[in-house]
Structures are given as C-alpha cells and as structure tokens.
Motif scaffolding. Sequence first.
Motif, PDB file in Angstrom:
ATOM      1  N   ALA A 165     -14.926  15.611  34.998  1.00  0.00           N
ATOM      2  CA  ALA A 165     -15.080  16.930  34.382  1.00  0.00           C
ATOM      3  C   ALA A 165     -16.360  16.909  33.548  1.00  0.00           C
ATOM      4  CB  ALA A 165     -13.882  17.281  33.505  1.00  0.00           C
ATOM      5  N   ILE A 166     -16.845  18.091  33.211  1.00  0.00           N
ATOM      6  CA  ILE A 166     -18.001  18.219  32.329  1.00  0.00           C
ATOM      7  C   ILE A 166     -17.514  18.670  30.964  1.00  0.00           C
ATOM      8  CG2 ILE A 166     -20.232  19.317  31.945  1.00  0.00           C
ATOM      9  CD1 ILE A 166     -20.212  17.557  34.398  1.00  0.00           C
ATOM     10  N   SER A 167     -17.954  17.994  29.933  1.00  0.00           N
ATOM     11  CA  SER A 167     -17.544  18.311  28.564  1.00  0.00           C
ATOM     12  C   SER A 167     -18.769  18.596  27.707  1.00  0.00           C
ATOM     13  CB  SER A 167     -16.751  17.148  27.961  1.00  0.00           C
ATOM     14  OG  SER A 167     -16.362  17.425  26.633  1.00  0.00           O
ATOM     15  N   GLY A 168     -18.596  19.429  26.692  1.00  0.00           N
ATOM     16  CA  GLY A 168     -19.676  19.710  25.757  1.00  0.00           C
ATOM     17  C   GLY A 168     -20.637  20.764  26.270  1.00  0.00           C
ATOM     18  N   ARG A 169     -21.589  21.128  25.400  1.00  0.00           N
ATOM     19  CA  ARG A 169     -22.571  22.139  25.756  1.00  0.00           C
ATOM     20  C   ARG A 169     -23.944  21.708  25.271  1.00  0.00           C
ATOM     21  NH1 ARG A 169     -20.449  28.104  24.323  1.00  0.00           N
ATOM     22  NH2 ARG A 169     -22.149  28.571  25.786  1.00  0.00           N
ATOM     23  N   GLY A 170     -24.975  22.255  25.890  1.00  0.00           N
ATOM     24  CA  GLY A 170     -26.334  21.954  25.451  1.00  0.00           C
ATOM     25  C   GLY A 170     -26.636  20.475  25.531  1.00  0.00           C
ATOM     26  N   LEU A 171     -27.249  19.941  24.476  1.00  0.00           N
ATOM     27  CA  LEU A 171     -27.612  18.526  24.454  1.00  0.00           C
ATOM     28  C   LEU A 171     -26.395  17.613  24.400  1.00  0.00           C
ATOM     29  CD1 LEU A 171     -30.668  18.574  22.009  1.00  0.00           C
ATOM     30  CD2 LEU A 171     -30.694  18.379  24.499  1.00  0.00           C
ATOM     31  N   ASN A 172     -25.231  18.168  24.065  1.00  0.00           N
ATOM     32  CA  ASN A 172     -24.011  17.370  23.989  1.00  0.00           C
ATOM     33  C   ASN A 172     -23.214  17.380  25.289  1.00  0.00           C
ATOM     34  OD1 ASN A 172     -24.351  16.645  21.219  1.00  0.00           O
ATOM     35  ND2 ASN A 172     -23.687  18.702  20.632  1.00  0.00           N
ATOM     36  N   LYS A 173     -23.718  18.068  26.304  1.00  0.00           N
ATOM     37  CA  LYS A 173     -23.012  18.107  27.587  1.00  0.00           C
ATOM     38  C   LYS A 173     -23.008  16.716  28.212  1.00  0.00           C
ATOM     39  CE  LYS A 173     -23.838  21.568  30.376  1.00  0.00           C
ATOM     40  NZ  LYS A 173     -24.495  22.425  31.417  1.00  0.00           N
ATOM     41  N   HIS A 174     -21.875  16.333  28.782  1.00  0.00           N
ATOM     42  CA  HIS A 174     -21.804  15.025  29.419  1.00  0.00           C
ATOM     43  C   HIS A 174     -20.658  14.982  30.425  1.00  0.00           C
ATOM     44  CE1 HIS A 174     -19.157  14.890  25.912  1.00  0.00           C
ATOM     45  NE2 HIS A 174     -18.501  13.883  26.464  1.00  0.00           N
ATOM     46  N   LEU A 175     -20.784  14.081  31.394  1.00  0.00           N
ATOM     47  CA  LEU A 175     -19.748  13.866  32.399  1.00  0.00           C
ATOM     48  C   LEU A 175     -18.657  12.986  31.805  1.00  0.00           C
ATOM     49  CD1 LEU A 175     -18.985  14.202  35.478  1.00  0.00           C
ATOM     50  CD2 LEU A 175     -20.123  11.995  35.823  1.00  0.00           C
ATOM     51  N   ILE A 176     -17.403  13.402  31.944  1.00  0.00           N
ATOM     52  CA  ILE A 176     -16.291  12.603  31.448  1.00  0.00           C
ATOM     53  C   ILE A 176     -15.344  12.280  32.599  1.00  0.00           C
ATOM     54  CG2 ILE A 176     -16.409  13.527  29.108  1.00  0.00           C
ATOM     55  CD1 ILE A 176     -14.022  15.340  29.793  1.00  0.00           C
ATOM     56  N   VAL A 177     -14.493  11.285  32.380  1.00  0.00           N
ATOM     57  CA  VAL A 177     -13.518  10.890  33.395  1.00  0.00           C
ATOM     58  C   VAL A 177     -12.112  11.047  32.840  1.00  0.00           C
ATOM     59  CG1 VAL A 177     -15.126   9.309  34.503  1.00  0.00           C
ATOM     60  CG2 VAL A 177     -13.577   8.443  32.737  1.00  0.00           C
ATOM     61  N   ASN A 178     -11.167  11.172  33.751  1.00  0.00           N
ATOM     62  CA  ASN A 178      -9.778  11.430  33.390  1.00  0.00           C
ATOM     63  C   ASN A 178      -9.049  10.135  33.057  1.00  0.00           C
ATOM     64  OD1 ASN A 178      -7.315  12.641  33.016  1.00  0.00           O
ATOM     65  ND2 ASN A 178      -6.972  13.157  35.160  1.00  0.00           N
ATOM     66  N   ALA A 179      -9.378   9.599  31.888  1.00  0.00           N
ATOM     67  CA  ALA A 179      -8.722   8.384  31.397  1.00  0.00           C
ATOM     68  C   ALA A 179      -8.785   8.388  29.881  1.00  0.00           C
ATOM     69  CB  ALA A 179      -9.404   7.135  31.947  1.00  0.00           C
ATOM     70  N   GLN A 180      -7.719   7.999  29.241  1.00  0.00           N
ATOM     71  CA  GLN A 180      -7.679   8.000  27.783  1.00  0.00           C
ATOM     72  C   GLN A 180      -8.764   7.101  27.196  1.00  0.00           C
ATOM     73  OE1 GLN A 180      -3.811   7.146  26.185  1.00  0.00           O
ATOM     74  NE2 GLN A 180      -4.375   7.672  24.080  1.00  0.00           N
TER      75      GLN A 180
END
Length: 239
Positions: A165-180
């Motif tokens: 999934a993609i999280s954050g906006r602007g300069l804080n946007k980053h790709l994340i994975v579905n794991a705690q």
Amino acid sequence: MSKLITIDGNTIPFEEGQTIMEAATAAGVYIPHLCHHPEFTPHGSCKLCTVKVNGRTCSACTFPAVDGQDVLNNTQELTDDRRLITQMLFVEGNHFCPSCEKTGNCQLQAVAYHLNMLDNHFPLFYPNRELDASHAEVMIDHNRCIFCTLCVRASQQKDGKDVFAISGRGLNKHLIVNAQSGLLKDTDIEATDQAAHICPTGAILIKRTAYQVPIGERIYDHQQIDQVSLASENSQHDK
C-alpha cells in the motif's frame, strides 16, 4: 457503425468501454505511461499519459473513449510536460542508472530516453530511504519507488493478497507492506507473485537474479519503449 476518435489527426476505431489509452494501444499509437498496465484497474497516478481531449487535459488511461473525440497526444507542449514529470520522478528518488541492476530493463529509464531527457533539470532531493532485504527471495529498494501503485494493484487483483500500500503524502509518501513489523519477510509475498515482478523501476527485485542478462543485451538496449509497450500490451489484450 464503427465508433471513431481522432488522435493527432488520425482516425482511430474503438470498442465500447475502452479508454483512450486502450483504443490508442490497439491502433498502434503509443502514449507514454508508467502506472498503466492492461491487466489492472487504471489509476492515473503518474500523469505521463496526459493528453488533450477536445481542448481538455485528461489522463488517457482513465478517460473513456467517446465517439467524435479529438485527441492530441504527440505535441511539443505535452512532450515538454512529460519530460518535466519524468525529471521530477528522477530527482524525488535516488535513481543512479549506471549502478542499478535494472538498467536496460527499467521503464522509467526508457521513458526518459524516449522523451529525450538529457538532464535532471531540478536539484536532487536525496531522500533518506531504506532498503528492505529481510525477505529470503524478494527485496525492496525504496530509493527507486515512483509510487505507481502497480505492485499494490497486482497484489490485490492478480495474486489475491494485499501485500503493498502507499502511505503518507508529499515528501512523506512511502510504500508500506502488510505486516506489523513493517518488514517484507513478515508478509505472504512469494517470488512467483505478479507483484514481485511488475515494478517499472528497480524498487522491487528478485534476489540472486541481478545481471543474469548482461548490460547491452537487455530489453531497452535494442528497442525503444514505444515498440516494446505496444507489442506487450496488445499481446496481453489478445490472450
């Protein structure tokens, strides 16, 4: 009676329900893109496929083809805008083509060549991004992610998983994975998943496969991206 649009003055037939991108591709007309893939729901995130439709700016991958549309694709204004977008993608990440194992197979690099991008134009951001090599077979180099969401859509729509999934906006946007833990090793991704192979850059890579095809013998070393893209997407459409 066939339904028709014109692209740069050329008459193009289309089928009901097709987008401008789909109609253009079927007719052998290349519209630059990075986030589009014929197997997945259009997203319109990269904006490289922006065209003018009856004077209105639209994303070709999401905008439906409608009988009588006059589409402009290959204009100097659009080429300049696409080059600026590509330059911004390069400076917002850490893309060092000579040392990247995806060079020659990278769609971002190939688009830059297609648009005659000769420099970055903007100052480099040099963001502090990490590499996740925790998984036994797949790794993520966040420096190369352009947030096209192809891995997100492939995981959901093809693999039946929800790894990315993609999280954050602007300069804080980053790709994340579905794991705690936030680590790829704690997800259910496998090296055979479509999501592990669909990245248009070198952000998601299969381990122990780098340089198996020598530089100089890779996809875009011998063919322009417009040729590769049209052949590949029409082949997938015919399946």
